[in-house]
Write an enzyme that holds these catalytic residues in place. Structure first.
Site, PDB file in Angstrom:
ATOM      1  N   HIS A  13       0.809  -1.215   0.000  1.00 47.84           N
ATOM      2  CA  HIS A  13       0.000   0.000   0.000  1.00 47.84           C
ATOM      3  C   HIS A  13       0.845   1.270   0.000  1.00 47.84           C
ATOM      4  O   HIS A  13       0.374   2.329  -0.397  1.00 47.84           O
ATOM      5  CB  HIS A  13      -0.943  -0.005   1.202  1.00 47.84           C
ATOM      6  CG  HIS A  13      -2.217  -0.717   0.909  1.00 47.84           C
ATOM      7  ND1 HIS A  13      -2.575  -1.895   1.512  1.00 47.84           N
ATOM      8  CD2 HIS A  13      -3.200  -0.432   0.026  1.00 47.84           C
ATOM      9  CE1 HIS A  13      -3.728  -2.294   1.026  1.00 47.84           C
ATOM     10  NE2 HIS A  13      -4.134  -1.437   0.135  1.00 47.84           N
ATOM     11  N   CYS A  31      -4.252 -11.905 -20.690  1.00 45.91           N
ATOM     12  CA  CYS A  31      -3.923 -11.055 -19.550  1.00 45.91           C
ATOM     13  C   CYS A  31      -2.483 -11.337 -19.148  1.00 45.91           C
ATOM     14  O   CYS A  31      -1.796 -12.138 -19.768  1.00 45.91           O
ATOM     15  CB  CYS A  31      -4.885 -11.291 -18.385  1.00 45.91           C
ATOM     16  SG  CYS A  31      -4.920 -12.991 -17.797  1.00 45.91           S
TER      17      CYS A  31
END
EC number: 2.7.3.9
Length: 601
Positions: free
Chosen positions: A215, A531
């Site tokens: 994060h 992907c």
């Protein structure tokens, strides 16, 4: 005196002037862009954790200390939330979701429960109890060998550090009030630290700890601050006031750059700013080739908190929603209602855009022990009981997941994607289970879409690629997972630094499996997408379009660059170049042909 210094190495070192020579430190680039400024070393980030055994009579008092630390941490998070509202919109959204997660970790989480248990059962002092529980969670996450999910340990460490600081009465070291043009250099930068950075003052930061999926990295990107993490040699020689360059794209820190290096990077920074301005205009432009062929660009999503980023990216749907987030950091298995609510929120957030939901692809970590009990080490092996194999071995789990997906499908279009498929029987078995769940929900008059969602196969192992013709008879669509297909085809573990250099998606064997799978899908008139890193790298766009792909799925942050490249490609020329490339037998020659084509754009 002079003679004494010559014979005394310590005296020489004490009077030796610090080096001002250019010094380059390579690490992980986690937030792109170039920051040029003066070093501001942030001291005091680390602290020691005391560890000792407590007497039985002191257990309740120790638990009370920990409870006070938890209450204080909740109060600090609430204060941080108030301050975070002043952040730019994107960063505020990321921080708000992150702080919600922190507050949840300060309630009845594994971290808090485990720390209290260690005090009562193992008679650790509170600081050591938190430290040991954090370490155990970290090891269980690391066992996943999934870089993104494993990086969630940074969030747990952030909460644990806050608890230990509160227990120790150790003050935090904010990074506010630094001079304009500062580059923060520190041992560790937590997400909460990063949220306090003022982009008007801080031109970049570098830390010794941290990874690209944590994060802290997400926050840096949301704030638009160039950042480098994992720079283990960073604090050896960087002093406050030194001139420094942060290259967040290449993952490079340059301390005391030469005038030539400085000039070069100043030009690169100006070029990047112009490029960013062009990309910001790209979101509203259609994704079409120069000759008018529409290419669908979807986003890969790991966690619900990424939905804000997806919305900003211009993605028209989600090409790969990993569902492992619902099973992580817990010892029980989420029930149907809980899974439904998570999926419903994501589907609704896409406002009618297609969401491709991949069923559970998880291995043997302690966080989801109930999934893997009874299977020994097989679930921890890359070639063992993983993906659809594990789901079919525990059909009740797959039935619950199918029911949640079917219910979420009432809120918008969804597809179901099966991971790690290697035989057609696995697809047929999954279809039977899906049909059974549909009948059950209809009997109970549960609201679901009128028709069951398409069920597709992830092509990520050579057996699936080589039997694509057969799989196309039972699957409604294909999604080629280029990362795993490359690893399994070449038998390369990218996390093993001794063989990682052999990983090459342009290896002829990989490209031929991709081509074979794509052509099988087209012959069966089934949609096929790709992907992984190939899809999100503009360098590969021409080759993928030339091979027949019309749908690419990638990290949201890659969509702008890929769309820009697509708009420069003439499809007919890309098809001709793809034919030439597929006739090659050497990966180096293939790379050269692709680079030459890209250079002509």
């Amino acid at each position: 005196m002079t003679g004494a210094k010559k014979n005394n190495p310590d005296a020489q070192a004490a009077t030796k002037k610090p080096s001002t020579a250019e010094r380059i430190i390579d690490a992980l680039g986690v937030s792109p862009g170039i920051g040029i400024g003066r070093v501001h070393v942030r001291d005091g980030a680390g602290f020691s954790v005391p560890e000792y055994a407590i007497d039985p009579g002191a257990i309740e008092a120790e638990c009370s200390r920990l409870e006070d630390a938890v209450v204080a941490a909740r109060r600090q998070i609430a204060q941080l939330r108030t301050r975070s509202r002043e952040l730019p919109t994107a960063a505020a959204e990321e921080m708000d979701i992150l702080l919600d997660a922190y507050q949840q970790m300060l309630t009845d989480s594994r971290l808090v429960r485990g720390a209290f248990r260690r005090i009562r059962e193992e008679r650790f002092n509170a600081e050591a109890a938190v430290q040991h529980e954090t370490q155990e969670i970290a090891e269980s996450f690391a066992a996943l060998k999934d870089r993104y999910i494993a990086a969630r340990i940074d969030d747990i460490r952030e909460v644990a550090t806050r608890l230990i600081r509160n227990l120790n009465n150790t003050p935090d070291h904010p990074v506010t009030g630094v001079p304009k043009g500062s580059v923060i250099v520190t041992e560790e930068m937590t997400p909460a630290d990063a949220a306090q950075l003022d982009p008007a003052l801080v031109t970049g930061f570098a830390a010794m700890l941290g990874g690209a999926q944590g994060h802290t990295a997400i926050m840096a990107r949301a704030l638009g601050i160039p950042a480098v993490l994992g720079a283990t040699q960073l604090l050896q020689g960087a002093r406050t006031g030194d001139r420094v360059i942060i290259d967040g794209g290449r993952g490079r820190v340059i301390v005391n750059p030469s005038s030539r290096t400085l000039t070069r990077y100043e030009k690169m920074r100006a070029d990047q700013r112009q490029a960013l301005a062009r990309l910001s205009r790209m979101k509203k432009l259609p994704s079409v080739t120069r000759d008018g062929v529409a290419i669908t660009l979807h986003a890969n999503v790991e966690l619900p908190m990424e939905m804000a980023t997806v919305a900003r990216s211009g993605a028209t749907g989600i090409g790969l929603l990993r569902t492992e987030f619902m099973f992580m950091n817990r010892k029980d298995i989420p029930d149907e209602d809980e899974q439904y609510r998570d999926l419903r929120d994501i589907v609704a957030a896409m406002n009618g855009g297609l969401v491709t939901i991949r069923t559970l692809d998880i291995g043997g970590e302690k966080a989801a022990a109930q999934l893997t009990d009874g299977f020994g080490d097989s679930t921890a092996s890359a070639l063992g009981l993983r993906g659809i194999r594990l789901s079919l071995a525990k059909p009740a789990i797959l039935e619950t997941q199918f029911a949640a997906i079917l219910r979420a499908g009432a809120h918008g279009p969804v597809r179901i994607l099966l991971p790690m498929v290697s035989t057609i029987d696995e697809v047929r078995h999954a279809r039977d289970i899906l049909a059974r769940v549909v009948r059950r929900l209809k009997r109970k008059r549960v609201k679901i879409a009128p028709t069951p969602p398409p069920i597709g196969v992830m092509i990520e192992v050579p057996s699936a690629a080589l039997s694509a013709d057969a799989l196309a008879q039972s699957a409604d669509f294909f999604a080629i997972g280029s990362n795993d297909l490359t690893q399994y085809t070449l038998a390369i573990d990218r996390t093993d630094e001794r063989v990682a250099h052999l990983y090459d998606p342009l290896h002829p064997a990989v490209l031929r499996l991709i081509q074979f799978s794509t052509e099988a899908a087209w012959r069966a008139r089934k949609p096929v997408s790709i992907c992984g890193e190939m899809a999100g790298d503009p360098r590969f766009c021409a080759l993928l379009l030339g091979l027949g792909f019309r749908e690419l799925s990638m990290a949201p942050g890659s969509i702008g660059l890929v769309k820009q490249r697509i708009r420069d490609i003439e499809l007919a020329a890309a098809q001709r170049r793809a034919q030439v490339i597929m006739d090659q037998i050497d990966a180096g020659r293939i790379a050269m042909l692709l680079d030459d084509f890209n250079a002509l754009a």
